[in-house]
Design a protein around this motif. Structure first.
Motif, PDB file in Angstrom:
ATOM      1  N   ALA A   1      92.933  11.813 -34.579  1.00 55.18           N
ATOM      2  CA  ALA A   1      92.388  13.098 -35.003  1.00 55.18           C
ATOM      3  C   ALA A   1      92.832  13.400 -36.432  1.00 55.18           C
ATOM      4  O   ALA A   1      92.025  13.865 -37.245  1.00 55.18           O
ATOM      5  CB  ALA A   1      92.860  14.203 -34.055  1.00 55.18           C
ATOM      6  N   HIS A   2      94.098  13.098 -36.729  1.00 56.55           N
ATOM      7  CA  HIS A   2      94.613  13.365 -38.069  1.00 56.55           C
ATOM      8  C   HIS A   2      93.871  12.531 -39.101  1.00 56.55           C
ATOM      9  O   HIS A   2      93.511  13.017 -40.177  1.00 56.55           O
ATOM     10  CB  HIS A   2      96.110  13.065 -38.126  1.00 56.55           C
ATOM     11  CG  HIS A   2      96.693  13.388 -39.468  1.00 56.55           C
ATOM     12  ND1 HIS A   2      96.854  14.698 -39.906  1.00 56.55           N
ATOM     13  CD2 HIS A   2      97.106  12.587 -40.491  1.00 56.55           C
ATOM     14  CE1 HIS A   2      97.351  14.682 -41.134  1.00 56.55           C
ATOM     15  NE2 HIS A   2      97.512  13.408 -41.518  1.00 56.55           N
ATOM     16  N   PHE A   3      93.594  11.281 -38.714  1.00 51.67           N
ATOM     17  CA  PHE A   3      92.847  10.402 -39.618  1.00 51.67           C
ATOM     18  C   PHE A   3      91.498  11.028 -39.968  1.00 51.67           C
ATOM     19  O   PHE A   3      91.103  11.107 -41.127  1.00 51.67           O
ATOM     20  CB  PHE A   3      92.664   9.024 -38.971  1.00 51.67           C
ATOM     21  CG  PHE A   3      91.626   8.182 -39.647  1.00 51.67           C
ATOM     22  CD1 PHE A   3      91.868   7.619 -40.907  1.00 51.67           C
ATOM     23  CD2 PHE A   3      90.386   7.953 -39.056  1.00 51.67           C
ATOM     24  CE1 PHE A   3      90.903   6.864 -41.536  1.00 51.67           C
ATOM     25  CE2 PHE A   3      89.425   7.193 -39.688  1.00 51.67           C
ATOM     26  CZ  PHE A   3      89.681   6.648 -40.939  1.00 51.67           C
ATOM     27  N   LEU A   4      90.800  11.514 -38.930  1.00 54.32           N
ATOM     28  CA  LEU A   4      89.483  12.109 -39.178  1.00 54.32           C
ATOM     29  C   LEU A   4      89.606  13.357 -40.040  1.00 54.32           C
ATOM     30  O   LEU A   4      88.871  13.546 -41.011  1.00 54.32           O
ATOM     31  CB  LEU A   4      88.797  12.464 -37.855  1.00 54.32           C
ATOM     32  CG  LEU A   4      88.332  11.288 -36.986  1.00 54.32           C
ATOM     33  CD1 LEU A   4      87.682  11.827 -35.721  1.00 54.32           C
ATOM     34  CD2 LEU A   4      87.374  10.388 -37.734  1.00 54.32           C
ATOM     35  N   GLN A   5      90.581  14.221 -39.669  1.00 54.19           N
ATOM     36  CA  GLN A   5      90.721  15.515 -40.354  1.00 54.19           C
ATOM     37  C   GLN A   5      91.089  15.337 -41.813  1.00 54.19           C
ATOM     38  O   GLN A   5      90.708  16.130 -42.659  1.00 54.19           O
ATOM     39  CB  GLN A   5      91.822  16.351 -39.659  1.00 54.19           C
ATOM     40  CG  GLN A   5      91.505  16.772 -38.248  1.00 54.19           C
ATOM     41  CD  GLN A   5      90.512  17.924 -38.202  1.00 54.19           C
ATOM     42  OE1 GLN A   5      90.287  18.555 -39.231  1.00 54.19           O
ATOM     43  NE2 GLN A   5      89.921  18.157 -37.047  1.00 54.19           N
ATOM     44  N   SER A   6      91.850  14.280 -42.099  1.00 51.30           N
ATOM     45  CA  SER A   6      92.361  14.145 -43.457  1.00 51.30           C
ATOM     46  C   SER A   6      91.465  13.281 -44.331  1.00 51.30           C
ATOM     47  O   SER A   6      91.828  12.905 -45.415  1.00 51.30           O
ATOM     48  CB  SER A   6      93.772  13.547 -43.413  1.00 51.30           C
ATOM     49  OG  SER A   6      93.706  12.287 -42.763  1.00 51.30           O
TER      50      SER A   6
ATOM     51  N   HIS B   1      98.160  18.390 -36.230  1.00 51.90           N
ATOM     52  CA  HIS B   1      97.561  19.242 -35.209  1.00 51.90           C
ATOM     53  C   HIS B   1      97.686  18.520 -33.870  1.00 51.90           C
ATOM     54  O   HIS B   1      97.291  17.362 -33.741  1.00 51.90           O
ATOM     55  CB  HIS B   1      96.069  19.496 -35.541  1.00 51.90           C
ATOM     56  CG  HIS B   1      95.413  20.428 -34.576  1.00 51.90           C
ATOM     57  ND1 HIS B   1      94.109  20.307 -34.212  1.00 51.90           N
ATOM     58  CD2 HIS B   1      95.888  21.508 -33.909  1.00 51.90           C
ATOM     59  CE1 HIS B   1      93.797  21.248 -33.346  1.00 51.90           C
ATOM     60  NE2 HIS B   1      94.870  22.015 -33.161  1.00 51.90           N
ATOM     61  N   ASP B   2      98.236  19.211 -32.849  1.00 48.68           N
ATOM     62  CA  ASP B   2      98.484  18.525 -31.576  1.00 48.68           C
ATOM     63  C   ASP B   2      97.219  18.568 -30.709  1.00 48.68           C
ATOM     64  O   ASP B   2      97.068  19.396 -29.812  1.00 48.68           O
ATOM     65  CB  ASP B   2      99.661  19.176 -30.840  1.00 48.68           C
ATOM     66  CG  ASP B   2     100.152  18.270 -29.703  1.00 48.68           C
ATOM     67  OD1 ASP B   2      99.420  17.295 -29.361  1.00 48.68           O
ATOM     68  OD2 ASP B   2     101.233  18.544 -29.173  1.00 48.68           O
ATOM     69  N   VAL B   3      96.335  17.674 -31.030  1.00 51.39           N
ATOM     70  CA  VAL B   3      95.050  17.638 -30.334  1.00 51.39           C
ATOM     71  C   VAL B   3      95.242  17.292 -28.862  1.00 51.39           C
ATOM     72  O   VAL B   3      94.573  17.829 -27.983  1.00 51.39           O
ATOM     73  CB  VAL B   3      94.117  16.616 -31.031  1.00 51.39           C
ATOM     74  CG1 VAL B   3      92.827  16.438 -30.239  1.00 51.39           C
ATOM     75  CG2 VAL B   3      93.812  17.068 -32.439  1.00 51.39           C
ATOM     76  N   PHE B   4      96.201  16.405 -28.599  1.00 46.38           N
ATOM     77  CA  PHE B   4      96.448  15.999 -27.215  1.00 46.38           C
ATOM     78  C   PHE B   4      96.784  17.214 -26.355  1.00 46.38           C
ATOM     79  O   PHE B   4      96.199  17.443 -25.307  1.00 46.38           O
ATOM     80  CB  PHE B   4      97.592  14.982 -27.165  1.00 46.38           C
ATOM     81  CG  PHE B   4      97.868  14.474 -25.786  1.00 46.38           C
ATOM     82  CD1 PHE B   4      97.093  13.443 -25.260  1.00 46.38           C
ATOM     83  CD2 PHE B   4      98.862  15.037 -24.993  1.00 46.38           C
ATOM     84  CE1 PHE B   4      97.341  12.985 -23.968  1.00 46.38           C
ATOM     85  CE2 PHE B   4      99.106  14.578 -23.714  1.00 46.38           C
ATOM     86  CZ  PHE B   4      98.343  13.549 -23.202  1.00 46.38           C
ATOM     87  N   ARG B   5      97.694  18.025 -26.858  1.00 45.64           N
ATOM     88  CA  ARG B   5      98.085  19.214 -26.103  1.00 45.64           C
ATOM     89  C   ARG B   5      96.888  20.159 -25.938  1.00 45.64           C
ATOM     90  O   ARG B   5      96.660  20.718 -24.873  1.00 45.64           O
ATOM     91  CB  ARG B   5      99.242  19.923 -26.829  1.00 45.64           C
ATOM     92  CG  ARG B   5      99.713  21.189 -26.126  1.00 45.64           C
ATOM     93  CD  ARG B   5     100.822  21.854 -26.922  1.00 45.64           C
ATOM     94  NE  ARG B   5     102.052  21.051 -26.917  1.00 45.64           N
ATOM     95  CZ  ARG B   5     103.037  21.183 -26.008  1.00 45.64           C
ATOM     96  NH1 ARG B   5     102.932  22.076 -25.058  1.00 45.64           N
ATOM     97  NH2 ARG B   5     104.106  20.425 -26.058  1.00 45.64           N
TER      98      ARG B   5
END
Lengths: 637, 259, 235
Positions: free
Chosen positions: C50-55, C151-155
């Motif tokens: 998710a961080h890869f996509l967001q950044s 961002h804790d997408v998993f949670r």
């Protein structure tokens, strides 16, 4: 009235070529100055309208159906003959000519039939070019099968829907001309009157079947391609709409009606199941290629067909006509079926039926092969009877199918009224007293594609054309007559429906003027018909008005004409004291029950001229001369 | 058998129309559906009422004239059957049968159960032909056609133009009819020269006539009395796609032909 | 442009537009599913993805805009087709008898509308994470961060799907989506003319299988979480 057949001189094989060369031509730029009316959009009408449109004439085409694609040619199943000799089995123009003349029991014109055989090959080429999906062999070449009355395979086919495919080819050619603006199409429009001005056919009066509008159309020539009159018998294989009205109206204006008693009874139809029946369904003659016709040897044998052992079956066609067997011509096969049933050996609940059995073929070729060849016919049979013909033999019985008779025409397909051309089943010309299978499609297309386009040009170029407008008094008079007739039909508020009257007429004709005719029977019919006609006009019941879509009114008009025509049909049958082809007079038969022709006294075309209401028609004779073939007793033994 | 008919009656194109109920008494199982209607109409005429207008002609399933929707099913919903081939043995005594005309904007109703299907003729006029004049055709065997193609072409050409496909389609689409003609000619060598032009023009005319779009429901194929396959629609889609992608491949110039 | 015009004006052209946009959206659904299934690899994998996509906005935004354009094209064309189809039969039959037509094929418009509504919910729920009350958990998803300050997408996913009504809505919507896809895929082959009698059954089967896989893949996440997956990892 003088009947001039205008057969070109010279050797038979050269007549048509010579005639085409000697015919006058219309300059391409002048063709658009000529208007042509084509009534009917079946094989003959559509092919004529399309071809004339292509040449540059201004064409108006009329049909009573909602689309020209629905004309009854569409129902022809088996195929179309052509002298292509693709099978290398000895076919030739001469042989097709010979088969057709012989099949017609030597009652057709040699020159017309020879021309038909000559152009037959062109028809196949033309249809293939149009995209008609004829059956093919694995090598990609055209396939053939054989038909009744011939010993060669010259019939081209598209499954059991050959008529449909040929008609769609012609319809597509017509559609192309409609789009190009050279043909204007009038669907759901019926011809009510022919208009004759100073002896020339100059137009028609029509009724728009949706709005009831009566309209005159003027033209330089009128082409009738309106099919046959089989529905005079009420039950026939014809479509419900088929009628004699256009021909009868032309006859009443002076066109001669030729050989009306030559009606064809087709041997392979589904038997009648009850009084409610509205029409009969044909099972293609091609089925006789692989089916064997039989009845039980014992009278009143009610066993199931499979329980009747081989030695107790009578394969009567194979027995009586060994060289043609099950492919004996239609008139002969029909009479043989009638004979078997009259002798009490018929099958089915009514006893009016014979078996057409595929068991041997299924064993020899496999069910799949039979399904491939005739699948749609077997399906059709099952829908109507609820029986599976792969398991149990079909039951078939003869039914009225085709009219060899029709308006008299000369070699140019023009009637005795200049400017009135008659094509296809509507004319009398090519089939004599009996038509061979797969020849109707051939004739319709030959007339429309390859004969009329030449001969009509010659007529235009060689005759001074009157150009009356639709305001001409003759048009007004014809319109008035059409209107008053409609008013008279609509005034009928009696007790009998038109259908019941038609059914009564049909039953009478089938009994007295059907497969077997006798002097006494015909005289009785001629005595009853005027009374029935009187009953029609006094006691008929037609609801509604003219200014709307009124199918009851359409039907009443057609039946009214059948009521008059029936009398001519019987009169012709009574006068012809011989048996030939589809006309079988019980007084004239050989000891073994075959037809006995009388060439000395009856080798002529009987052309009847209308003499006015209540007066007997006048008989004219066009002698038939045979230069090429010798008159012979027709034998298929 | 005794039946009750709920029949659509409509005087002309402008009349809104309504259902009327008629008894059909003493019907025999061997009668065809149209013969049953003949009986009902005979009685209506005898009672001095106007009979039910309904199209039919050949009554053997080939002319494509008959066009009734019976209990919501065009041609009555029996496999490969037109109304005229449908027999009363498929109905039960005492049953109520609803009879309606084909319903589509492109098929205006003329009266009762009769509609105007000339839109289908216009589509054929737009290109459903091979442009060959009479005469001068090459020998029928000059161009071999593979049996597979000829048979497939015949499968498409078997279409009787009744319009049941339109009547059955939820969207009143004429795609099965149009694709049958496009495929019939497109599968044969004779149809190749005009293949692109044909499909473009026929589809254009179909669209202008006010038919709906194909959403691949398959109802058309299910009611088609000649069992024309849905795959012909795919074939037409392919032909059309190529034709539209290619566009007009010629350079547009003002130069005319030779004098 | 002329080609676009030709396509838009013709009935078949619009079907091509539906088929092509539908196909692209289907591929997105499959890619999205594969990405999301990383939830079963644990928090590290999913959050990194998710961080890869967001950044990477240079991938993210073109993808988002492209998807938006595809959805718009698909919806607008569908509305136009629907209107034309409605107009093609002004007087309805007394009873509509669906002949042969499958449930999926008859309900493309309904399933399409519900799926569209679901997409809006889904975007608010997991992408915009607003309004906060929407996710029913009482937590603000935007404020969840993991140990790496990502961002804790998993949670977010686990907490989000622990809310049974939300999960059930997701499962139902994905079910509808797959119904839509099943017919859409068959129609895709048909509309582009990639089907004949020989390939008809295999293609129909393929459409079934593809739709089933998409359903199982996507619904496995809410189902797994409802059954307890991740419970111990987000405590």
């Amino acid at each position: 009235m003088k009947l001039e057949s205008r057969i070109p001189s010279g050797p038979l094989a050269q007549k048509w070529d010579r005639h085409r060369f000697e015919s006058k031509l219309v300059n391409p730029a002048n063709k658009r100055k000529f208007d042509v009316i084509v009534v009917g959009s079946g094989l003959a009408g559509a092919s004529a309208a399309a071809s004339l449109g292509e040449l540059g004439y201004q064409v108006k085409c009329f049909c009573f159906q909602d689309s020209p694609r629905r004309a009854h040619s569409i129902a022809a199943q088996g195929g179309i003959n052509a002298a292509k000799n693709y099978q290398n089995d000895g076919d030739s123009v001469q042989r097709l000519f010979y088969d057709t003349i012989k099949g017609g029991d030597f009652r057709a014109r040699e020159a017309n039939v020879y021309r038909l055989a000559q152009v037959s090959a062109n028809i196949i080429d033309q249809c293939v070019a149009q995209g008609v999906p004829f059956a093919r062999e694995y090598g990609g070449l055209l396939a053939n099968r054989s038909f009744g009355g011939t010993q060669v395979s010259r019939t081209f086919y598209a499954r059991g829907q050959t008529g449909q495919q040929l008609l769609l080819g012609a319809y597509q050619a017509l559609a192309r001309q409609i789009a190009a603006g050279s043909v204007k199409m009038y669907p759901r429009t019926e011809m009510l009157e022919l208009v004759v001005v100073e002896g020339q056919a100059k137009g028609i009066v029509t009724r728009n079947l949706v709005t009831g509008e009566i309209l005159s159309h003027a033209a330089d020539a009128v082409v009738l391609a309106t099919g046959g009159y089989g529905n005079v018998f009420f039950l026939s294989t014809n479509a419900k709409g088929c009628n004699v009205t256009a021909l009868w109206r032309a006859y009443r204006r002076g066109a001669a009606f030729a050989n009306p008693c030559y009606t064809q009874i087709h041997p392979t139809c589904i038997p009648v199941s009850g009084d409610h029946q509205s029409k009969l369904t044909l099972m293609s003659e091609s089925l006789r290629n692989d089916g064997r016709v039989w009845v039980p040897k014992k009278k009143g044998d009610t066993r199931a067909p499979r329980d009747i052992p081989e030695e107790e079956r009578d394969y009567y066609l194979e027995r009586k006509y060994p060289s043609y067997g099950n492919l004996a011509p239609r008139d002969i096969s029909s009479r043989a079926a009638k004979e078997a049933c009259d002798a009490g050996r018929g099958v089915g609940s009514s006893g009016l039926g014979v078996y057409l059995d595929f068991a041997d073929s299924i064993q020899r070729l496999g069910e799949d092969k039979i399904r491939e060849r005739y699948g749609n016919l077997f399906d059709m049979y099952e829908k109507i009877t609820g029986e599976n013909a792969y398991r149990t033999p079909m039951r078939i019985y003869p039914a009225v199918h085709y009219a060899m008779g029709g308006l008299w025409v000369d070699y140019n397909l023009m009637s005795n009224l200049p400017g009135l051309f008659v094509l296809g089943e509507a004319n009398f010309s090519d089939h004599g007293a009996n038509r061979l299978g797969a020849s109707a499609l051939m004739q319709g297309l030959a007339d429309g594609y390859f004969v009329l386009p030449y001969t009509i040009g010659h007529y235009f170029a060689s005759t001074r054309q009157l150009k009356p407008a639709t305001s001409h008094p003759e048009f007004k008079k014809a319109e008035e007559e059409a209107r008053s007739r409609l008013a008279r039909l609509l005034s009928g508020k009696g007790k009998r429906t038109v259908l019941s009257l038609h059914r009564e007429l049909g039953k009478l004709l089938w009994e007295k003027c059907g497969m077997a005719r006798s002097e006494a029977g015909l005289k009785e019919a001629l005595r009853i018909i005027p009374g029935l006609r009187e009953e029609f006009w006094q006691n008929h019941l037609v609801p509604g008005n003219n200014e709307s879509f009124n199918q009851a009114l359409e039907y009443a008009g057609r039946v009214a004409d059948f009521m008059e025509f029936a009398e001519l049909l019987c009169a012709d049958a009574l006068h012809r004291n011989e048996s030939c082809g589809g006309h079988f007079r019980v007084e004239y038969q050989t000891e073994d029950g075959e037809a006995r022709r009388d060439d000395e006294n009856f080798s002529y075309v009987a052309a009847w001229e209308y003499q006015g209401e209540g007066r007997a028609p006048l008989l004219h004779k066009e002698p038939l001369t045979f230069e090429e073939l010798k008159l012979a007793t027709r034998s298929y033994k | 058998m005794n039946l009750t008919l709920k029949v659509w009656r409509q005087k002309d194109a402008k009349d809104p129309g309504r259902f009327e109920t008629y008894p059909a008494a003493n019907i025999l199982p061997d009668m065809s559906f149209l013969e049953m209607l003949d009986v009902v109409n005979e009685r209506l005429i005898e009672e001095g009422r106007e009979p039910i207008a309904c199209d039919s002609d050949c009554r053997e399933g080939i002319c494509g004239t008959c066009s009734l929707v019976i209990d919501g099913r065009p041609h009555g919903g029996h496999h490969g059957t037109t109304v005229c081939q449908l027999h009363m043995r498929h109905f039960q005594d005492g049953q109520t049968i609803t009879i309606e005309p084909w319903r589509a904007r492109a098929f205006p109703i003329l009266r009762d159960l009769v509609c105007d299907r000339t839109a289908l003729d216009r589509i054929i006029q737009a290109g459903g032909f091979v442009s060959v004049n009479t005469g001068g055709a090459p020998d029928g065997n000059a161009l071999p056609v593979s049996k597979t193609d000829a048979d497939l072409s015949m499968d498409a050409a078997a279409c009787i133009g009744c319009g049941a496909c339109v009547a059955a389609c939820k969207n009143a689409s004429a795609m099965l009819f149009v694709s049958a003609k496009v495929s019939h000619l497109g599968l044969l060598p004779q149809g190749q020269p005009e293949r692109e032009r044909r499909v473009l023009n026929m589809v254009k005319t179909m669209d202008e006539a006010g038919f709906g779009n194909c959403t691949v429901l398959g109802s058309c194929e299910a009611v088609c009395p000649k069992e024309v396959s849905l795959s012909f629609i795919a074939r037409m889609n392919r032909d059309y796609g190529w034709a539209i992608l290619r566009g007009n491949p010629r350079r547009q110039t003002g130069a005319g032909g030779a004098g | 442009m002329e080609l676009a015009n030709r396509l838009w004006r013709s009935s078949l052209g619009k079907k091509y537009l539906m088929a092509l946009s539908g196909c692209a959206l289907f591929l997105f659904v499959v890619g999205h599913m594969i990405g999301n299934l990383q939830v079963f690899l644990g928090p590290e994998a999913l959050n990194r993805y998710a961080h890869f996509l967001q950044s990477t906005p240079e991938i993210l935004w073109p993808a988002r805009l492209g998807l938006l354009a595809l959805v718009t094209l698909h919806v607008v064309t569908a509305i136009r087709l629907w209107a034309e189809n409605r107009a093609a039969r002004p007087v309805a039959y007394s009873t509509y008898t669906p002949i042969e037509a499958s449930y999926a094929s008859r309900t493309m418009v309904v399933s399409g509308v519900i799926v569209a509504a679901f997409i809006v919910f889904h975007l608010l729920h997991f992408t915009l994470q607003k309004p906060v009350g929407l996710n029913l958990s009482g937590q603000d998803f935007a404020q969840l961060h993991d140990a790496h300050q990502r961002h804790d997408v998993f949670r977010m996913v686990v907490v989000g799907f622990q809310q049974a009504p939300v999960s059930i809505f997701y499962i139902a919507a994905v079910g509808l989506l797959c119904l839509h896809l099943r017919h859409g895929l068959q129609a895709w082959f048909q509309s582009l003319g990639l089907r004949n009698e020989a390939w008809r059954r295999p293609i129909d089967t393929l459409a079934w299988v593809a739709a089933a896989v998409v359903f199982l893949g996507n619904s496995s996440i809410p189902v797994g979480i409802l059954l307890g997956f991740g419970k111990d990892m987000v405590k």
